[in-house]
Write a protein that holds these residues in place. Structure first.
Motif, short mmCIF file in Angstrom:
data_model
loop_
_atom_site.label_atom_id
_atom_site.label_comp_id
_atom_site.label_asym_id
_atom_site.label_seq_id
_atom_site.Cartn_x
_atom_site.Cartn_y
_atom_site.Cartn_z
N TYR A 1 0.83 -1.20 0.00
CA TYR A 1 0.00 0.00 0.00
C TYR A 1 0.86 1.25 0.00
O TYR A 1 0.55 2.24 -0.67
N VAL A 2 1.95 1.22 0.74
CA VAL A 2 2.88 2.36 0.77
C VAL A 2 3.53 2.53 -0.59
O VAL A 2 3.64 3.64 -1.11
N ALA A 3 3.95 1.43 -1.20
CA ALA A 3 4.57 1.50 -2.53
C ALA A 3 3.58 2.03 -3.55
O ALA A 3 3.93 2.82 -4.43
N TYR A 4 2.32 1.64 -3.43
CA TYR A 4 1.29 2.15 -4.34
C TYR A 4 1.13 3.65 -4.16
O TYR A 4 1.09 4.40 -5.12
N ASN A 5 1.03 4.09 -2.92
CA ASN A 5 0.84 5.51 -2.64
C ASN A 5 2.04 6.34 -3.10
O ASN A 5 1.87 7.47 -3.56
N ASP A 6 3.22 5.78 -3.02
CA ASP A 6 4.43 6.49 -3.48
C ASP A 6 4.64 6.37 -4.98
O ASP A 6 5.63 6.83 -5.51
N GLN A 7 3.70 5.72 -5.67
CA GLN A 7 3.76 5.50 -7.11
C GLN A 7 5.02 4.73 -7.52
O GLN A 7 5.61 4.98 -8.55
N LYS A 8 5.42 3.78 -6.69
CA LYS A 8 6.56 2.92 -6.98
C LYS A 8 6.09 1.51 -7.32
O LYS A 8 6.85 0.58 -7.33
N LEU A 9 4.80 1.39 -7.59
CA LEU A 9 4.21 0.10 -7.93
C LEU A 9 3.39 0.27 -9.20
O LEU A 9 2.16 0.37 -9.16
N TYR B 1 -9.17 -9.70 -4.58
CA TYR B 1 -8.17 -8.69 -4.90
C TYR B 1 -8.71 -7.56 -5.77
O TYR B 1 -8.19 -6.46 -5.74
N SER B 2 -9.76 -7.82 -6.51
CA SER B 2 -10.32 -6.72 -7.33
C SER B 2 -10.93 -5.65 -6.42
O SER B 2 -10.81 -4.46 -6.71
N ILE B 3 -11.55 -6.05 -5.31
CA ILE B 3 -12.10 -5.08 -4.36
C ILE B 3 -10.96 -4.33 -3.67
O ILE B 3 -11.03 -3.12 -3.48
N THR B 4 -9.91 -5.03 -3.32
CA THR B 4 -8.75 -4.39 -2.68
C THR B 4 -8.14 -3.36 -3.60
O THR B 4 -7.87 -2.22 -3.19
N GLU B 5 -7.93 -3.72 -4.86
CA GLU B 5 -7.32 -2.79 -5.82
C GLU B 5 -8.21 -1.57 -6.04
O GLU B 5 -7.74 -0.44 -6.06
N GLU B 6 -9.50 -1.79 -6.18
CA GLU B 6 -10.43 -0.68 -6.39
C GLU B 6 -10.49 0.22 -5.16
O GLU B 6 -10.53 1.45 -5.28
N SER B 7 -10.48 -0.37 -3.98
CA SER B 7 -10.51 0.41 -2.74
C SER B 7 -9.27 1.27 -2.59
O SER B 7 -9.35 2.43 -2.16
N LEU B 8 -8.12 0.71 -2.93
CA LEU B 8 -6.87 1.48 -2.88
C LEU B 8 -6.95 2.69 -3.79
O LEU B 8 -6.62 3.81 -3.40
N TYR B 9 -7.38 2.45 -5.01
CA TYR B 9 -7.45 3.54 -5.98
C TYR B 9 -8.43 4.62 -5.50
O TYR B 9 -8.11 5.81 -5.52
N GLU B 10 -9.60 4.20 -5.06
CA GLU B 10 -10.62 5.16 -4.61
C GLU B 10 -10.14 5.96 -3.40
O GLU B 10 -10.36 7.17 -3.32
N TYR B 11 -9.49 5.28 -2.45
CA TYR B 11 -9.02 5.98 -1.25
C TYR B 11 -7.98 7.04 -1.60
O TYR B 11 -8.08 8.19 -1.18
N PHE B 12 -6.98 6.64 -2.37
CA PHE B 12 -5.92 7.59 -2.70
C PHE B 12 -6.36 8.63 -3.74
O PHE B 12 -5.75 9.69 -3.85
N HIS B 13 -7.44 8.35 -4.46
CA HIS B 13 -8.01 9.35 -5.35
C HIS B 13 -8.73 10.42 -4.51
O HIS B 13 -8.63 11.61 -4.80
N ALA B 14 -9.44 9.99 -3.48
CA ALA B 14 -10.15 10.92 -2.60
C ALA B 14 -9.21 11.62 -1.62
O ALA B 14 -9.50 12.72 -1.16
N ASN B 15 -8.08 10.98 -1.29
CA ASN B 15 -7.11 11.53 -0.33
C ASN B 15 -5.72 11.54 -0.96
O ASN B 15 -4.85 10.78 -0.53
N PRO B 16 -5.52 12.38 -1.96
CA PRO B 16 -4.24 12.34 -2.68
C PRO B 16 -3.07 12.86 -1.83
O PRO B 16 -3.26 13.61 -0.87
N ARG B 17 -1.89 12.42 -2.21
CA ARG B 17 -0.67 12.93 -1.58
C ARG B 17 -0.45 14.36 -2.03
O ARG B 17 -0.90 14.78 -3.08
N VAL B 18 0.29 15.09 -1.22
CA VAL B 18 0.68 16.45 -1.57
C VAL B 18 2.20 16.47 -1.57
O VAL B 18 2.84 16.03 -0.62
N SER B 19 2.78 16.97 -2.67
CA SER B 19 4.24 17.03 -2.78
C SER B 19 4.79 18.10 -1.85
O SER B 19 4.04 18.90 -1.28
N ASN B 20 6.11 18.11 -1.69
CA ASN B 20 6.76 19.13 -0.86
C ASN B 20 6.43 20.54 -1.35
O ASN B 20 6.39 21.47 -0.56
#
Length: 135
Positions: free
Chosen positions: A3-11, A43-62
């Motif tokens: 999940y961390v690798a996904y959020n960091d866009q390293k996956l 795993y399809s629900i897991t993948e969709e949930s990850l995408y939806e969560y990080f789409h709704a709560n995106p990272r903010v760069s420095n």
């Protein structure tokens, strides 16, 4: 870790059969998220949930910019994933390796990208028995 690798866009891609049901458990304090028998989570629900969560709560760069996450390209077979990684990344890495003979930033870039490639391949190999298990 994934999940961390996904959020960091390293996956950019990974392996999983969308129909395989996963059992997820928490760390020291055990929170049972799902049971493959009574409350299946595939795993399809897991993948969709990850995408939806990080789409709704995106990272903010420095710099304060919103970093949009891309969907992970999932492969149902490890051999397809491996072939994709060779064609998409390894050939380019080897070209960069040849260019690194000339030194400079080519060598530094090659080493960094090659470490990332090898890490992703190792993680995929470690997770393969779990993401394809249909027991």
């Amino acid at each position: 870790m994934l999940y961390v690798a996904y959020n960091d866009q390293k996956l950019p891609c990974f392996i999983a059969d969308h129909n395989v049901i996963s059992d997820m458990h928490g760390g020291q304090a055990i929170y049972h998220v799902t049971s493959g028998h009574r409350n299946p989570l595939n795993y399809s629900i897991t993948e969709e949930s990850l995408y939806e969560y990080f789409h709704a709560n995106p990272r903010v760069s420095n710099g304060g910019r919103i970093v949009k996450n891309k969907r992970v390209l999932l492969f149902k077979k490890y051999t397809h994933f491996h072939l994709y990684m060779i064609l998409r990344y390894k050939i380019a890495l080897e070209t960069l390796h040849v260019m690194s003979v000339f030194g400079g930033s080519f060598s530094k870039n090659y080493n960094k990208l090659n470490r990332g490639y090898n890490f992703l391949m190792l993680v995929a190999k470690l997770y393969a028995p779990y993401v394809f298990f249909k027991g």
